[in-house]
Write an enzyme that holds these catalytic residues in place. Sequence first.
Site, PDB file in Angstrom:
ATOM      1  N   ARG A 270      37.913  25.172  45.814  1.00  0.00           N
ATOM      2  CA  ARG A 270      39.241  26.036  45.360  1.00  0.00           C
ATOM      3  C   ARG A 270      39.727  26.577  46.559  1.00  0.00           C
ATOM      4  NH1 ARG A 270      40.473  31.677  46.845  1.00  0.00           N
ATOM      5  NH2 ARG A 270      41.147  32.573  45.019  1.00  0.00           N
ATOM      6  N   ASP A 272      42.054  28.458  49.056  1.00  0.00           N
ATOM      7  CA  ASP A 272      42.538  29.864  49.069  1.00  0.00           C
ATOM      8  C   ASP A 272      43.849  30.140  49.486  1.00  0.00           C
ATOM      9  OD1 ASP A 272      41.676  32.851  49.347  1.00  0.00           O
ATOM     10  OD2 ASP A 272      42.614  32.475  51.405  1.00  0.00           O
ATOM     11  N   GLU A 305      44.470  28.007  44.724  1.00  0.00           N
ATOM     12  CA  GLU A 305      44.787  29.694  44.471  1.00  0.00           C
ATOM     13  C   GLU A 305      46.361  29.793  44.859  1.00  0.00           C
ATOM     14  OE1 GLU A 305      43.974  34.360  45.600  1.00  0.00           O
ATOM     15  OE2 GLU A 305      43.794  32.630  47.132  1.00  0.00           O
ATOM     16  N   ASP A 326      49.240  35.446  36.507  1.00  0.00           N
ATOM     17  CA  ASP A 326      49.992  35.920  35.406  1.00  0.00           C
ATOM     18  C   ASP A 326      49.252  36.250  33.946  1.00  0.00           C
ATOM     19  OD1 ASP A 326      52.101  35.428  37.100  1.00  0.00           O
ATOM     20  OD2 ASP A 326      53.302  34.453  35.628  1.00  0.00           O
ATOM     21  N   PHE A 327      48.301  35.227  33.860  1.00  0.00           N
ATOM     22  CA  PHE A 327      47.316  35.710  32.433  1.00  0.00           C
ATOM     23  C   PHE A 327      46.595  36.919  32.779  1.00  0.00           C
ATOM     24  CE2 PHE A 327      43.380  35.318  30.177  1.00  0.00           C
ATOM     25  CZ  PHE A 327      44.012  35.092  29.050  1.00  0.00           C
ATOM     26  N   HIS A 328      45.720  37.110  33.874  1.00  0.00           N
ATOM     27  CA  HIS A 328      45.279  37.960  34.348  1.00  0.00           C
ATOM     28  C   HIS A 328      45.893  39.521  34.220  1.00  0.00           C
ATOM     29  CE1 HIS A 328      44.081  41.403  37.022  1.00  0.00           C
ATOM     30  NE2 HIS A 328      42.758  41.131  36.597  1.00  0.00           N
ATOM     31  N   GLY A 403      37.984  43.706  43.408  1.00  0.00           N
ATOM     32  CA  GLY A 403      37.517  43.896  44.759  1.00  0.00           C
ATOM     33  C   GLY A 403      38.868  44.720  45.488  1.00  0.00           C
TER      34      GLY A 403
END
Length: 604
Positions: A270, A272, A305, A326-328, A403
């Site tokens: 992933r 960053d 990301e 956007d979904f979050h 966080g």
Amino acid sequence: MTMSPASGAHPQKTAQDAQAPRLGAHLLPGGGTCFRVWTTTTTDVAVRVNGEPHPMHPQGEGLFELVLPVGAGTRYLFLLDGVPTPDPYALFLPDGVHGEAEVVDLHAYTWQHTNWRGLPLAECVFYELHVGTFTPEGTYRAATEKLPELAALGVTAIELMPLAAFPGGRGWGYDGVAPYAPYAPYGRPEDLMALIDAAHGHGLAVFLDAVYNHFGPDGNYLSAYSPRYFTERFHTPWGAGLDYAEPHMRRLITENARMWLRDYRFDGLRLDATQEMQDDSPVHILRELADEVHALGGTHLLLAEDYRNLPELVTEYHLDGMWVDDFHHEVRVTLTGDRDGYYAAFQGGAAALANVINRGWVYEGQVWPLDEKLHGGPQRGKPADGLGAASFVYFIQNHDQVGNRAVGDRVHHLERVPLALFRGASTLLLTLPMTPLLFQGQEWAASAPFPFFSDHHGELGQLVSEGRRREFSLFEGFAGEVLDPQAETTFQLAKLNWAEREQGEHARTLALYRDLLHLRRKDPVLRHRDRSGLRAGHVGDVLWVRHVTESGERVLLWNVGREAADAQALGLPFSLPTPVLLHSEGREGMRLERGEAVLLGSDA
């Protein structure tokens, strides 16, 4: 990020580039260790091995080399003009980022599950975890003991937060400075290999969060070797940009990715904040990474990301998928009503949720209503019609979104978010064909928060604490208490309480997650990962999501309003299938109280 051409020949490579000499310390097949340095700051280079300095021989073009009859376990440090300088290419830093490196044999570990070939993205259900807080011990070995629990839950891929060595005894890992050295407090390199090996034995892929956009402020010795690793042409939120046009920086990144995937046998990375990987090379560093990773054989995946909603990261740069903020954000606004900070750019509610599901993300060229600096311009995003469902990584929690709050509270910790509403959101997440990601403990509505924590010393530590209070001034939630990231107690708060997971509402939530993940894996419709038969809409405050395939039809109804709703009396634009396959609260019938969701289906 400068989006340079994604096709065409790679930059002209010299003979030296083609040989790609590996820097640092590497064991030789016939015995001994080759120490190699590249520097543009001095011609006086030595290596101190077991306390004794040895001058290194110039090879031209800033390269220095020396072979010594030493093996794995040897401690060493480079000397530039006589000044002890840690190796930024070290494979292990047992005493921290300011100390001596250790020569490591990356091929000494005996792998048990050699037939593992990885998982396609469509089969991934990600579980993001932080090694230091996932268990009370905070080690690779302790995490290995929990793998049977994750396999039984139904997740298929674990994603480890960054492991590249960073300063101090605790931290999130995004301030790493030695990308080849796994963080020593978690365990030795062979312990990490054993974790990955055991995960493969349980049918779990393992991904690593890799930070290739900046280096941390404490312990970054690259500039001592050469300022050419960095450039003033670009800037990131963390300082000067990395110069990916410099061959040594480019090789540092690409060879690091190969090491994690080839030698440690991670299944993917992933990447960053790829919007900060600014590159004006003829071939963008992201495209080169994708080409090299996919050429390794087996199934290796790269995820970005990236908040810019750019489909070309997949279609042209050949990354495999993207985290979709956007979904979050639409789910978060729906659950909480939050409208401060970047949440002001999202509407929430059933209509907005239907839109993000239908379009893949929200912003596909519209004007971004907030600070342009946050998203690079007045317009944000492009249409995502050409992307498959699996390329969208959806989540309702992750390390950032939990966080980056004053006390690291999870959404289900808020009094205004009933657990039924959280469980309804969980049902939506895990019944969509998009790739879901869970954050450690989410599956049982963990009581542990995940606040930001660090262990910087002196003035830097004080600046981190002060900066934390200022950073989120746009958010009303940060107006009161802000946990001190430097305090040991802040770190301890984040450790999961595994004993609670079989109790009360925690157990009830865990049972729902297990049922949902079982359905996702076994249901003839839900296991199809395509968008062609997926449609979403709403009737008032009830979201409906309809998925039709050759195998049958599934309909999810989620009541995000405050009033109860009767699913049979909604007046939907289609007939509801029967029977009820799952109710998020375990109720009978199709009455939906606030926050509740129901999944119905019929087979072809």
